[in-house]
Design a protein around this motif. Sequence first.
Motif, PDB file in Angstrom:
ATOM      1  N   SER A  57      -2.125   8.706  -2.854  1.00  0.00           N
ATOM      2  CA  SER A  57      -1.240   7.588  -3.149  1.00  0.00           C
ATOM      3  C   SER A  57      -1.896   6.264  -2.775  1.00  0.00           C
ATOM      4  O   SER A  57      -1.834   5.290  -3.532  1.00  0.00           O
ATOM      5  N   LEU A  58      -2.549   6.220  -1.600  1.00  0.00           N
ATOM      6  CA  LEU A  58      -3.204   4.985  -1.165  1.00  0.00           C
ATOM      7  C   LEU A  58      -4.321   4.591  -2.120  1.00  0.00           C
ATOM      8  O   LEU A  58      -4.469   3.416  -2.469  1.00  0.00           O
ATOM      9  N   VAL A  59      -5.107   5.566  -2.583  1.00  0.00           N
ATOM     10  CA  VAL A  59      -6.189   5.260  -3.521  1.00  0.00           C
ATOM     11  C   VAL A  59      -5.626   4.631  -4.785  1.00  0.00           C
ATOM     12  O   VAL A  59      -6.096   3.588  -5.264  1.00  0.00           O
ATOM     13  N   HIS A  60      -4.609   5.266  -5.372  1.00  0.00           N
ATOM     14  CA  HIS A  60      -4.054   4.763  -6.635  1.00  0.00           C
ATOM     15  C   HIS A  60      -3.327   3.443  -6.433  1.00  0.00           C
ATOM     16  O   HIS A  60      -3.358   2.579  -7.322  1.00  0.00           O
ATOM     17  N   GLU A  61      -2.724   3.265  -5.256  1.00  0.00           N
ATOM     18  CA  GLU A  61      -2.102   1.954  -4.979  1.00  0.00           C
ATOM     19  C   GLU A  61      -3.161   0.863  -4.950  1.00  0.00           C
ATOM     20  O   GLU A  61      -3.009  -0.197  -5.555  1.00  0.00           O
ATOM     21  N   ARG A  83       4.681   0.794   0.999  1.00  0.00           N
ATOM     22  CA  ARG A  83       3.651  -0.074   0.413  1.00  0.00           C
ATOM     23  C   ARG A  83       3.735  -0.055  -1.107  1.00  0.00           C
ATOM     24  O   ARG A  83       3.617  -1.092  -1.777  1.00  0.00           O
ATOM     25  N   VAL A  84       3.918   1.142  -1.655  1.00  0.00           N
ATOM     26  CA  VAL A  84       3.961   1.264  -3.115  1.00  0.00           C
ATOM     27  C   VAL A  84       5.176   0.544  -3.684  1.00  0.00           C
ATOM     28  O   VAL A  84       5.085  -0.188  -4.683  1.00  0.00           O
ATOM     29  N   TRP A  85       6.349   0.732  -3.042  1.00  0.00           N
ATOM     30  CA  TRP A  85       7.545   0.036  -3.523  1.00  0.00           C
ATOM     31  C   TRP A  85       7.334  -1.475  -3.467  1.00  0.00           C
ATOM     32  O   TRP A  85       7.782  -2.201  -4.375  1.00  0.00           O
ATOM     33  N   SER A  86       6.647  -1.935  -2.462  1.00  0.00           N
ATOM     34  CA  SER A  86       6.401  -3.376  -2.359  1.00  0.00           C
ATOM     35  C   SER A  86       5.527  -3.860  -3.508  1.00  0.00           C
ATOM     36  O   SER A  86       5.787  -4.914  -4.100  1.00  0.00           O
ATOM     37  N   GLU A  87       4.501  -3.083  -3.841  1.00  0.00           N
ATOM     38  CA  GLU A  87       3.634  -3.459  -4.959  1.00  0.00           C
ATOM     39  C   GLU A  87       4.381  -3.363  -6.293  1.00  0.00           C
ATOM     40  O   GLU A  87       4.080  -4.111  -7.229  1.00  0.00           O
ATOM     41  N   ALA A  97      13.558  -1.628  -1.251  1.00  0.00           N
ATOM     42  CA  ALA A  97      13.216  -0.219  -1.051  1.00  0.00           C
ATOM     43  C   ALA A  97      12.057  -0.090  -0.061  1.00  0.00           C
ATOM     44  O   ALA A  97      12.038   0.816   0.787  1.00  0.00           O
ATOM     45  N   ALA A  98      11.107  -1.029  -0.184  1.00  0.00           N
ATOM     46  CA  ALA A  98       9.978  -1.027   0.747  1.00  0.00           C
ATOM     47  C   ALA A  98      10.467  -1.269   2.170  1.00  0.00           C
ATOM     48  O   ALA A  98      10.045  -0.592   3.125  1.00  0.00           O
ATOM     49  N   HIS A  99      11.366  -2.247   2.334  1.00  0.00           N
ATOM     50  CA  HIS A  99      11.908  -2.560   3.656  1.00  0.00           C
ATOM     51  C   HIS A  99      12.616  -1.342   4.237  1.00  0.00           C
ATOM     52  O   HIS A  99      12.474  -1.016   5.431  1.00  0.00           O
ATOM     53  N   HIS A 100      13.398  -0.643   3.392  1.00  0.00           N
ATOM     54  CA  HIS A 100      14.127   0.542   3.838  1.00  0.00           C
ATOM     55  C   HIS A 100      13.153   1.625   4.316  1.00  0.00           C
ATOM     56  O   HIS A 100      13.373   2.252   5.367  1.00  0.00           O
ATOM     57  N   CYS A 101      12.075   1.873   3.554  1.00  0.00           N
ATOM     58  CA  CYS A 101      11.091   2.906   3.946  1.00  0.00           C
ATOM     59  C   CYS A 101      10.465   2.579   5.297  1.00  0.00           C
ATOM     60  O   CYS A 101      10.329   3.460   6.161  1.00  0.00           O
ATOM     61  N   CYS A 102      10.095   1.314   5.478  1.00  0.00           N
ATOM     62  CA  CYS A 102       9.422   0.940   6.734  1.00  0.00           C
ATOM     63  C   CYS A 102      10.388   1.012   7.917  1.00  0.00           C
ATOM     64  O   CYS A 102       9.982   1.370   9.035  1.00  0.00           O
ATOM     65  N   ALA A 103      11.654   0.674   7.681  1.00  0.00           N
ATOM     66  CA  ALA A 103      12.638   0.821   8.752  1.00  0.00           C
ATOM     67  C   ALA A 103      12.814   2.291   9.123  1.00  0.00           C
ATOM     68  O   ALA A 103      12.990   2.634  10.297  1.00  0.00           O
TER      69      ALA A 103
END
Length: 689
Positions: A528-532, A569-573, A579-585
């Motif tokens: 996932s990190l590579v493709h992001e 990270r992916v949701w943020s991009e 959604a990104a904020h929710h994942c990090c929380a």
Amino acid sequence: MDGDLSNSLTGSPSGPVVQAGTITGNIHFHPPTPPAPINQLPPDVPHFVGRAAELALLTAHLDRGTALPIAAISGTGGMGKTTLAVHWAHRELHRFPDGVLYANLRGFGPGDAVPPATVVRDFLDAFRVPAERVPAGVDAQAALYRSLIRDRRMLVLLDNARAADQVRPLLPGSPTSAVLITSRYRLDSLIAREQADHLPLDRLSAQESRTLLTARLTDPRVTDDEAVDRLVARCGRLPLALAIAGARAVTEPHRPLDHLVPDLDDLSTGDSPDTDLRAVFDSSYRALAPGEARLFRLLGLHPGGDIAHPAAASLAGLPLAATRTLLTALTRASLLTALPGDRFQVHDLLHEYAAERAAEDEAAADRRSAIVRLLDHYTHTSYAGERRIYPSRDAIALPGPAPGVVLPDVPDRGAAWEWFGAERANLMAVLFLAAREGFDRHAIVLPWALSSYLGRVGQWRDWELSQLAALSIARATGDRAAEALGLLVLGRIRTLAGQRQEAVRWLEEALEVTTDPAGAAHVHEALSLVHERDGELEMARSYAEDALDLARRAGHRIREARALAQLGRVWSELGDHRAAHHCCARVAEVLAGSDDQSGLADAAEGMARALLRLGEPARARAHCERAIALYREVGDRWWESVSWHRLGDIHAALGEVDAARSAWQRAAEVFDDLGHPDAAVVRAKLENA
């Protein structure tokens, strides 16, 4: 005879008085002729190179005005001690108008050392003492020698001494003379009792070595700087080795410099033990006590450039105290050099010689046992260090250490960083030794234990080489778990380096051989990190969601948190910053009570990214600063630089231009140091700020 003859003297006479009869003519007085200066000094070398600091120190020692100036030059055989002493004596000969006494005490070399009584008798001969005036006893002869040198301004040069007791009877009793001693030993008791000044002699500098090597060469070979440098390195910058190599270059003008000294046997003129490096080393080795000789040759099995006290104890299979005694003895004999941090170094050529001695004098089974203890020392200490740096990482199996292994304490993360930093070069050398000699488990565990340290400090080349070695062993032995892990880490390395196609290839191979859900979750997260990073966001989201699902099914909290952070990270991009904020929380919730600082750093970095893109840079700043602090604490330089880049963007969004430039500059410096392409992106922002 007419009358009485008598002398009368009045006044206070000055000078000779003659009692005589009738004197006709003049009287001439001839004072006794002073003895000619004694000069036993050997000839100076025609091409003396370097040693300016040492020459100045010797002169300074003489000028201190002590009761009896004594300077003792120590260093390993071939270091140029005699050459330095003789050159200094010639240069300062004007200080000694009554001459120089010289004796080669032959403390090391073929034959027995010269006893002091023999030297005293030779010195009496130099003073031209008639045989009938020489007393019978040795003590009486030494007393006569001291009375003859008393009040004279002489230099006594005692070369190649074996011990202080060999020197003491030869010391003058008055301060008008000076004594210069050379020895392979440090002569500690002379330094303590007679307060001799100690001058340890080290190798020549690289430039001095080149000068010494090429001083007598006039042919075109000296213009090949790379060949000259390689020959200097082969000679270890040891003066005797350089002199022998230079002589061979003169006598073999058609032979390339690179081919002059393929091994120790070639560092010999073939006609004298004094110019045969192996013979010089032999004489030092034969002088050692059995325990000292054993440790010396075992040090030849160590593949690194230096060794710490606990590693030497493990190599020998001895307690620390007993090893300390032997290390001290070898240091005193100039076969080891003591370094800061309780570390010791063997000169390159001495190390080569020690390895030969181990092969000839140590039984094969004993050599193998010593290597096992050495590998266990480094592997187990590295393993303990990795547990301090990354305590939440899944451990791998490691058998217990062999008997006799000494393991230093690694009480916390700081101690682990310090130990890895001091031992990095040795650890890589030991790893390759393990792989080469068939110690498969060590060759698999060491790369695992080194991975976090090498990755976080940006030593990516060593990181990659260590993982390739582990992968090769894993495939050769059919260790599928180790193979999957090696492929995963190699994919991570390529991702961080910006080589994403290579990263995908390694990670897809890892996915094929991974058998457990937690391991599969880790590989999906890495993909996932590579493709992001490559902008393929839908594929990145899919891999992140798969990673999260696999981690939850495996019940693996750490992998779940990492998958959530990556999904954030992916949701943020993708632009879904809530959604990104929710994942990090959720990451912070999952890791509550955990010591996974890296996971918490990922959550803070992801939160900062989401809040910045939600238009809340002031809230983002606090999270980003927390991420930087956590990444710095765990030593993750790449993610720290990513966070500095992010902090610069946050400051820019707040209109804080100077703070933005400062943060971007920090990020660019680390990216440059890591050789990462993101440095260009950050520098573009600096130019446009």
